[in-house]
Write an enzyme that holds these catalytic residues in place. Structure first.
Site, PDB file in Angstrom:
ATOM      1  N   ASP A 436       0.350  -2.320   7.746  1.00 56.72           N
ATOM      2  CA  ASP A 436      -0.701  -1.308   7.710  1.00 56.72           C
ATOM      3  C   ASP A 436      -0.286  -0.222   6.717  1.00 56.72           C
ATOM      4  OD1 ASP A 436      -3.226  -0.199   9.112  1.00 56.72           O
ATOM      5  OD2 ASP A 436      -1.826   1.479   9.059  1.00 56.72           O
ATOM      6  N   GLU A 480      -7.227  -1.649   5.779  1.00 54.43           N
ATOM      7  CA  GLU A 480      -5.953  -1.521   5.082  1.00 54.43           C
ATOM      8  C   GLU A 480      -4.852  -2.315   5.776  1.00 54.43           C
ATOM      9  OE1 GLU A 480      -7.586   0.804   6.605  1.00 54.43           O
ATOM     10  OE2 GLU A 480      -6.333   2.166   7.782  1.00 54.43           O
TER      11      GLU A 480
END
Length: 568
Positions: A436, A480
């Site tokens: 992440d 993301e």
């Protein structure tokens, strides 16, 4: 004689519309089965009818046994969910290892869980949780009943984790079909106790009520070990089966004979089928007198009907069949020639009936088909080529993330399920990395979405470069977040791989003015384990996500591993 037959079939009958000919043919053909069945049944014996009865009865009892097994399997599945629940597992553990206060609280919680699961099921007349010493965990149960249940549980066979089914008579003479399931600790497989479910026999009686093989027949569920009937239809009462039949079923159980058809007492036949993993048999009995009576009635009736129409039916059927079949055979032969590519063939159109009109239509269609054939082949070839190219592009796009160019979530889901199954079969380790981007929303807010997309593309390219083996897969998980599947990778290797990815991203020195480090960084959660048949994709994803969360909690820009216990 040949000329007369040709005149009748090819000229005279062809003047009659085909519909009327077909109606006549159908009426006559309806007589043929009666004639044939009369001849066959005249020579048929009781043994032949018994064979048909054997096939039907055996299939019926097998189907009834299968329906019972389905009902049992539903109860087994439901009970498995209960005994594996954290509520029952924890309650039994506290009951076994706690003091009196803890045991009392655990007993109340266990009884509450049992009632919530089965309290509304009126066909379950007995439901108990037993401790590891087969004692009922319910202080209100009568001592006599408790001893009976404890003795039953102690005598029950141990089926290596599968539930056992048997017949239980309580102190009050109430008979139940009992499911007894051992409860093991999910963590260390230690025995915690047992689940005892008593099912009313009437729960399965509806299956038997729906089966009717005729007068004089009977169908019931028999326990070969106990030598008694367990379930039967209400219309037959509680009569016990003949001793000779009971003895044959016990011998069949000892020999491992699951189904069969047998005679007993010289007056009855019986079909039987065993209910899997039990000593129970579904049995259907038929009196021999019923078979002989049926054979005589069918024979006499069919012979009388068949003899009356035999001669007339044969003569007229031949004429009608020839008047219809001969032109149709010529038409079919012409159609076969056309199918093989001979579009020049034509039918001879004679007569005034519908077959003549059909022949003319066929000739017209043959000419049109010849005209369109060449055009169609060229068009099909062109469209096939275009379709293959489009399908290739569509398949590639459906598995690729449009922004980053690496695998998308759909491709990742399929690959993870396949690799998990392969690793479980091979006993090999499987690693999953979940990444992440730290503070990515502030990045997008500060630099704009276009530069945010460029950032994601750079990170995806770097991640794909670390998926070096053919079995490795880098994919965009969403937003993301990225994932990397690494097959045959143990925990230490997976952590090293994750650290190299984190360091490589750190080395890119991508500016991030809204991040504490002043550059783009990632947090990575790592899980590596040797899965078994019980390991699911959701479990693996949840462990990786928890590890990622821990990496975030510990300050970001770092790698954290999931704790996987004995599977690591």
């Amino acid at each position: 004689m040949s000329r007369l037959t040709d005149y009748l079939s090819q000229h005279l009958l062809r003047k009659i519309p085909i519909r009327q000919r077909l109606i006549g043919a159908f009426v006559l053909l309806a007589l043929l089965p009666l004639v044939i069945s009369g001849v066959i049944s005249y020579a048929a014996s009781t043994a032949a009818i018994a064979e048909r009865t054997r096939v039907l009865s055996t299939e019926v009892v097998k189907q009834v046994a299968k329906n019972i097994e389905l009902g049992m399997a539903k109860l087994e599945s439901d009970s498995e969910a209960l005994v594996l629940s954290a509520r029952v597992q924890g309650g039994l553990a506290h009951y076994a290892g706690g003091d009196e206060v803890a045991r009392a609280a655990a007993r109340r919680e266990l009884l509450r869980a049992l009632l919530e699961r089965y309290g509304s099921f009126d066909f379950i007349n007995q439901k108990y949780l037993l401790d590891r010493d087969n004692r009922i965990i319910d202080a209100q149960v009568f001592a006599t009943l408790g001893r009976g249940v404890e003795g039953f549980a102690a005598r029950a066979p141990k089926l290596l984790g599968r539930p056992a089914w048997s017949i239980y008579d309580n102190a009050g003479g109430q008979k139940s079909l009992v499911l007894l399931r051992a409860i093991h600790d999910k963590a260390n497989n230690a025995l915690l106790g047992s689940l005892f479910l008593g099912v009313r026999p009437s729960h399965f009686s509806a299956i038997f009520e729906d089966v009717d093989l005729g007068s004089g027949t009977d169908i019931f569920l028999f326990d070969a070990d106990a030598g008694e009937t367990v379930v039967r239809t209400a219309r037959r009462g509680e009569a016990a089966p003949a001793p000779a039949l009971a003895a044959q079923l016990r011998r069949g159980l000892q020999r491992g004979q699951r189904s069969g058809f047998t005679g007993y007492d010289g007056s009855h036949l019986a079909a039987f089928s065993q209910v899997a993993d039990t000593s129970w048999f579904v049995v259907s009995t038929i009196p021999l007198a019923k078979l002989s009576t049926e054979a005589q009635a069918v024979r006499d009736k069919n012979v009388l009907i068949g003899l009356g129409g035999l001669l007339v039916s044969i003569a007229l059927a031949v004429l009608l069949a020839r008047s219809i079949s001969a032109p149709l055979e010529r038409l079919l032969e012409s159609m076969r020639e056309t199918e093989s590519g001979n579009y020049a063939i034509r039918m001879t159109a004679e007569g005034k009936d519908e077959l003549t009109q059909l022949a003319r239509r066929f000739n017209q269609m043959a000419g049109q088909v010849a005209l369109h054939h060449v055009q169609l082949e060229a068009r099909v070839s062109e469209r096939t080529h275009d379709l293959a190219a489009a399908n290739g592009k569509l398949a590639a796009l459906s598995m690729t993330d449009g922004l980053t160019g690496i695998a998308n979530r759909r491709r990742f889901d399929e690959a993870l399920a396949a690799e998990l199954a392969r690793a479980a079969r091979a006993g090999a380790p499987l690693a999953l990395l979940m990444l992440d981007v730290d503070f990515f929303k502030p990045y997008n807010d500060h630099y704009g979405h276009q530069q945010g997309d460029d950032c994601l593309r750079q990170l995806a390219a770097l991640l794909a470069a670390h998926a070096r083996r053919a079995s490795d897969l880098a994919a965009r998980y969403g937003g993301e977040e990225f994932v990397l599947i690494a097959a045959d990778t143990d925990g230490a290797t997976a952590l090293a791989l994750a650290e190299s990815i984190r360091a490589a991203i750190d080395a890119l020195q991508l500016p991030h003015a809204r991040a504490p480090l002043g550059r783009v960084s990632v947090s990575i959660g790592v899980v590596s384990l040797r899965p078994d048949d019980g390991t699911s994709v959701d479990q693996l994803l949840r462990m990786a996500d928890q590890a990622l969360y821990r990496a975030k909690e510990q300050g970001r820009n770092q790698v954290a591993a999931a704790a996987v216990g004995a599977n690591a």
